[in-house]
Enzyme design. Structure first.
Site, short mmCIF file in Angstrom:
data_model
loop_
_atom_site.label_atom_id
_atom_site.label_comp_id
_atom_site.label_asym_id
_atom_site.label_seq_id
_atom_site.Cartn_x
_atom_site.Cartn_y
_atom_site.Cartn_z
CD1 TRP A 12 -2.51 -1.58 -0.06
CD2 TRP A 12 -3.15 -1.13 2.03
NE1 TRP A 12 -3.70 -2.25 0.17
CE2 TRP A 12 -4.10 -2.00 1.44
CE3 TRP A 12 -3.35 -0.72 3.35
CZ2 TRP A 12 -5.24 -2.45 2.13
CZ3 TRP A 12 -4.47 -1.17 4.04
CH2 TRP A 12 -5.40 -2.02 3.43
CD GLU A 171 8.09 -4.16 -6.65
OE1 GLU A 171 6.88 -4.33 -6.75
OE2 GLU A 171 8.61 -3.31 -5.93
N GLY A 177 4.56 1.97 -11.00
CA GLY A 177 3.70 3.15 -11.01
C GLY A 177 3.65 3.88 -12.34
N GLY A 238 1.24 -2.55 -6.34
CA GLY A 238 1.08 -1.25 -5.69
C GLY A 238 -0.32 -0.70 -5.94
N GLY A 239 -0.45 0.09 -7.00
CA GLY A 239 -1.71 0.79 -7.29
C GLY A 239 -2.95 -0.10 -7.27
P1 13P Z 1 2.62 -0.45 -8.98
O1 13P Z 1 1.86 -1.73 -9.00
O2 13P Z 1 1.79 0.73 -8.57
O3 13P Z 1 3.39 -0.24 -10.23
O4 13P Z 1 3.72 -0.57 -7.80
C1 13P Z 1 4.52 -1.69 -7.76
C2 13P Z 1 5.27 -1.69 -6.50
O5 13P Z 1 6.16 -0.89 -6.30
C3 13P Z 1 4.91 -2.68 -5.48
O6 13P Z 1 5.87 -2.76 -4.48
#
Ligand code: 13P
Length: 256
Positions: A12, A171, A177, A238-239
């Site tokens: 989150w 990642e 993001g 993340g999102g």
């Molecule tokens: P997003 O899914 O928002 O690209 O973020 C990935 C993330 O950094 C999860 O740790």
């Protein structure tokens, strides 16, 4: 079912205080799936509420912290230690996230110190690694990831924990993001390179037991294809983990 099981983890980041956390868990569609684990990393402030919410609903959802301090106590203003987290029932930590590396100057040495301390205190660690866009364009992806993992693989506490209490999240920084996801082929190729690096360092049995999650703009639209890749053992999201509908949709893509 995947040999290593599937982990769907939501990070989150600096979102969702206790009220939003409670609302999230109330609205989250969840059903138990054999061989699959759901985990959320809320902010420190929302950890207790998240734990209460999942236990009140009798759900098997793991809750972990996004960070912690390597020392057990002391004069470290603003920090939270492992024993504090364990006191409220937290046994999972996320370490090495690129945002911690970039915005909080966490060097490989700092991350290694935290990882070793967490493992020695009995935490399960999800360690994040990933290359930048420039590094990928320069063809340095595997070299960068190898460098990020080098000290971890050389450390006896960490190398003994791989596959049991230490797992990885790949990642790519350019995918976090941004709405640009690694293609399943790009992600699988990188995960396979990581698996062979682990095999060379740890041997096949340990390397085969390490879950390697993919993270970076994972959505319900692309997760199915990523998950179909043999070396992708789940997602760090993340999102799309912030809304119960989208996180629930990701969970529903995992076959039971
Ligand atoms: P997003 O899914 O928002 O690209 O973020 C990935 C993330 O950094 C999860 O740790």
């Amino acid at each position: 079912m995947k040999p290593r099981g599937v982990l769907l983890a939501g990070n989150w980041k600096m979102n969702h205080g206790p009220k939003a956390a409670q609302d999230f868990f109330r609205a989250l569609p969840y059903s138990k799936k054999p061989g699959a684990t759901m985990r959320i990393y809320p902010s420190y402030l929302s950890l207790a509420t998240a734990l209460d919410s999942v236990s009140a609903a009798g759900r098997d959802i793991e809750i972990g912290a996004q960070n912690f301090h390597a020392e057990k106590s002391g004069a470290f203003t603003g920090e939270v230690s492992g024993p504090m987290l364990q006191e409220i029932g937290i046994h999972q930590v996320l370490l090495g996230h690129s945002e911690r590396r970039q915005y909080f100057s966490e060097t490989p040495a700092v991350i290694l110190n935290k990882t070793v301390s967490a493992l020695q205190q009995g935490f399960e660690v999800l360690l994040c690694i990933g290359e930048t866009l420039d590094e990928r364009k320069a063809g340095q992806t595997v070299e960068v990831l190898t460098h990020q993992l080098k000290s971890t693989l050389a450390d006896p506490t960490c190398s003994a924990a791989f596959g049991t209490s230490l797992h990885l999240a790949y990642e790519p920084v350019w995918a976090i993001g941004t709405g640009v996801t690694a293609t399943p082929a790009q992600a699988q190729a990188t995960h396979a390179s990581l698996r062979s690096l682990l095999t060379r360092s740890l041997g096949e049995i340990s390397a085969d037991a390490v879950q390697i999650l993919y993270g970076g703009s994972v959505t319900p639209g692309n997760f199915g294809e990523l998950l179909a890749c043999p070396d992708i053992d789940g997602g760090l999201v993340g999102g799309a983990s912030l809304k119960p509908e989208s996180f629930g949709a990701l969970w529903s893509l995992i076959s039971s």
